[in-house]
Design a protein around this motif. Structure first.
Motif, PDB file in Angstrom:
ATOM      1  N   ASN A 124     -36.010 -37.441-107.973  1.00  0.00           N
ATOM      2  CA  ASN A 124     -35.134 -36.516-108.684  1.00  0.00           C
ATOM      3  C   ASN A 124     -33.705 -36.759-108.180  1.00  0.00           C
ATOM      4  N   PHE A 125     -32.747 -36.030-108.719  1.00  0.00           N
ATOM      5  CA  PHE A 125     -31.351 -36.308-108.356  1.00  0.00           C
ATOM      6  C   PHE A 125     -31.087 -36.129-106.867  1.00  0.00           C
ATOM      7  N   LYS A 126     -31.577 -35.059-106.297  1.00  0.00           N
ATOM      8  CA  LYS A 126     -31.323 -34.776-104.882  1.00  0.00           C
ATOM      9  C   LYS A 126     -31.887 -35.903-103.998  1.00  0.00           C
ATOM     10  N   ASP A 127     -33.095 -36.345-104.302  1.00  0.00           N
ATOM     11  CA  ASP A 127     -33.706 -37.420-103.525  1.00  0.00           C
ATOM     12  C   ASP A 127     -33.044 -38.770-103.803  1.00  0.00           C
ATOM     13  N   PHE A 128     -32.553 -38.954-105.021  1.00  0.00           N
ATOM     14  CA  PHE A 128     -31.809 -40.155-105.387  1.00  0.00           C
ATOM     15  C   PHE A 128     -30.565 -40.290-104.507  1.00  0.00           C
ATOM     16  N   VAL A 129     -29.830 -39.198-104.368  1.00  0.00           N
ATOM     17  CA  VAL A 129     -28.623 -39.221-103.535  1.00  0.00           C
ATOM     18  C   VAL A 129     -29.009 -39.409-102.064  1.00  0.00           C
ATOM     19  N   ALA A 130     -30.096 -38.768-101.633  1.00  0.00           N
ATOM     20  CA  ALA A 130     -30.553 -38.934-100.240  1.00  0.00           C
ATOM     21  C   ALA A 130     -30.888 -40.393 -99.968  1.00  0.00           C
ATOM     22  N   PHE A 131     -31.526 -41.066-100.923  1.00  0.00           N
ATOM     23  CA  PHE A 131     -31.841 -42.486-100.767  1.00  0.00           C
ATOM     24  C   PHE A 131     -30.558 -43.306-100.623  1.00  0.00           C
ATOM     25  N   LEU A 132     -29.558 -42.981-101.425  1.00  0.00           N
ATOM     26  CA  LEU A 132     -28.304 -43.742-101.397  1.00  0.00           C
ATOM     27  C   LEU A 132     -27.474 -43.483-100.141  1.00  0.00           C
ATOM     28  N   CYS A 133     -27.779 -42.421 -99.413  1.00  0.00           N
ATOM     29  CA  CYS A 133     -27.015 -42.092 -98.212  1.00  0.00           C
ATOM     30  C   CYS A 133     -26.946 -43.254 -97.220  1.00  0.00           C
ATOM     31  N   ALA A 134     -28.035 -43.992 -97.092  1.00  0.00           N
ATOM     32  CA  ALA A 134     -28.054 -45.105 -96.132  1.00  0.00           C
ATOM     33  C   ALA A 134     -27.025 -46.167 -96.484  1.00  0.00           C
ATOM     34  N   PHE A 135     -26.581 -46.193 -97.734  1.00  0.00           N
ATOM     35  CA  PHE A 135     -25.609 -47.184 -98.174  1.00  0.00           C
ATOM     36  C   PHE A 135     -24.172 -46.678 -98.082  1.00  0.00           C
ATOM     37  N   SER A 136     -24.004 -45.438 -97.684  1.00  0.00           N
ATOM     38  CA  SER A 136     -22.673 -44.861 -97.565  1.00  0.00           C
ATOM     39  C   SER A 136     -21.942 -45.474 -96.371  1.00  0.00           C
ATOM     40  N   ALA A 137     -20.642 -45.663 -96.533  1.00  0.00           N
ATOM     41  CA  ALA A 137     -19.823 -46.159 -95.423  1.00  0.00           C
ATOM     42  C   ALA A 137     -19.855 -45.183 -94.253  1.00  0.00           C
ATOM     43  N   LYS A 138     -20.126 -43.908 -94.538  1.00  0.00           N
ATOM     44  CA  LYS A 138     -20.148 -42.886 -93.489  1.00  0.00           C
ATOM     45  C   LYS A 138     -21.510 -42.761 -92.801  1.00  0.00           C
ATOM     46  N   ALA A 139     -22.536 -43.446 -93.322  1.00  0.00           N
ATOM     47  CA  ALA A 139     -23.871 -43.347 -92.732  1.00  0.00           C
ATOM     48  C   ALA A 139     -23.880 -43.970 -91.342  1.00  0.00           C
ATOM     49  N   SER A 140     -24.653 -43.376 -90.463  1.00  0.00           N
ATOM     50  CA  SER A 140     -24.759 -43.903 -89.099  1.00  0.00           C
ATOM     51  C   SER A 140     -25.648 -45.148 -89.102  1.00  0.00           C
ATOM     52  N   VAL A 141     -25.513 -45.949 -88.061  1.00  0.00           N
ATOM     53  CA  VAL A 141     -26.356 -47.139 -87.924  1.00  0.00           C
ATOM     54  C   VAL A 141     -27.841 -46.744 -87.915  1.00  0.00           C
ATOM     55  N   PRO A 142     -28.251 -45.690 -87.177  1.00  0.00           N
ATOM     56  CA  PRO A 142     -29.669 -45.317 -87.235  1.00  0.00           C
ATOM     57  C   PRO A 142     -30.150 -44.969 -88.649  1.00  0.00           C
ATOM     58  N   GLN A 143     -29.310 -44.353 -89.468  1.00  0.00           N
ATOM     59  CA  GLN A 143     -29.703 -44.045 -90.851  1.00  0.00           C
ATOM     60  C   GLN A 143     -29.932 -45.327 -91.643  1.00  0.00           C
ATOM     61  N   LYS A 144     -29.065 -46.314 -91.434  1.00  0.00           N
ATOM     62  CA  LYS A 144     -29.190 -47.590 -92.131  1.00  0.00           C
ATOM     63  C   LYS A 144     -30.437 -48.338 -91.660  1.00  0.00           C
ATOM     64  N   VAL A 145     -30.665 -48.331 -90.352  1.00  0.00           N
ATOM     65  CA  VAL A 145     -31.822 -49.028 -89.790  1.00  0.00           C
ATOM     66  C   VAL A 145     -33.116 -48.376 -90.269  1.00  0.00           C
ATOM     67  N   GLU A 146     -33.116 -47.056 -90.403  1.00  0.00           N
ATOM     68  CA  GLU A 146     -34.321 -46.371 -90.871  1.00  0.00           C
ATOM     69  C   GLU A 146     -34.701 -46.825 -92.282  1.00  0.00           C
ATOM     70  N   LEU A 147     -33.714 -47.022 -93.149  1.00  0.00           N
ATOM     71  CA  LEU A 147     -34.006 -47.520 -94.490  1.00  0.00           C
ATOM     72  C   LEU A 147     -34.552 -48.945 -94.413  1.00  0.00           C
ATOM     73  N   ILE A 148     -33.935 -49.780 -93.604  1.00  0.00           N
ATOM     74  CA  ILE A 148     -34.417 -51.155 -93.446  1.00  0.00           C
ATOM     75  C   ILE A 148     -35.862 -51.141 -92.959  1.00  0.00           C
ATOM     76  N   PHE A 149     -36.150 -50.287 -91.994  1.00  0.00           N
ATOM     77  CA  PHE A 149     -37.515 -50.181 -91.467  1.00  0.00           C
ATOM     78  C   PHE A 149     -38.493 -49.823 -92.588  1.00  0.00           C
ATOM     79  N   LYS A 150     -38.113 -48.877 -93.434  1.00  0.00           N
ATOM     80  CA  LYS A 150     -38.996 -48.451 -94.526  1.00  0.00           C
ATOM     81  C   LYS A 150     -39.251 -49.593 -95.513  1.00  0.00           C
TER      82      LYS A 150
END
Length: 175
Positions: A75-101
């Protein structure tokens, strides 16, 4: 929220912003909502795998089948949550968590040598032989203090990839 015929209220925008730890501005959330509604062709309130594949950049991605498992039916809320890892403001752990998944395709919280090898196969196609992929992966794991028999968890990915400067950013066009 999430239906193409509905509009986002200020409350919806703030709710999504809070859900995503304020990684996107209100203006970016509105732009993402417009894009979500374009993708949600049948105005069902969620995006199907086929609708995601209508985005050429997504369809061409060698990891698209793995990503589809993560995004199908959002849904929209989860769509934006998924895209968070791609935000310039996302932390390295957030980005790594997506890569792990992406690597943990069965969702068991563990990544094996063969899991990584499958991703490498997706990424390299016929440019590398299986033998070359195995050699490269064995060396990378060895350099990081692991063996091909190691089972990696999120903490291990953070140790290996969690260096400052990990780039995984997309630009959200704001009208």
């Amino acid at each position: 929220m999430g239906n193409a015929s509905s509009m986002l209220t200020q409350y919806d925008i703030e709710d999504v912003q809070e859900h995503c730890n304020y990684l996107f501005s209100q203006q970016e959330i509105v732009s993402l909502y417009q894009r979500f509604c374009q993708l949600d062709r049948n105005a069902k309130g969620f995006i199907s795998a086929d609708e995601f594949l209508s985005v050429p950049e997504f369809a061409m991605n060698p990891l698209s089948q793995r990503l589809l498992k993560m995004v199908d039916g959002l849904n929209f809320k989860d769509f934006v949550a998924f895209l968070c890892a791609f935000s310039a403001k996302a932390s390295v752990p957030q980005k790594v968590e997506l890569i792990f998944k992406v690597y943990d395709s069965d969702g068991n919280g563990k990544v094996t040598f063969n899991d990584v090898l499958e991703v490498l196969r997706d990424l390299t196609g016929s440019f590398m032989s299986d033998e070359q992929r195995q050699e490269v992966l064995s060396q990378v794991l060895q350099d990081a203090g692991y063996t091909r028999d190691s089972t990696l968890q999120l903490n291990d990915f953070l140790k290996i990839l969690g260096k400052p400067g990990l780039k995984m950013e997309v630009e959200v066009p704001v009208d």
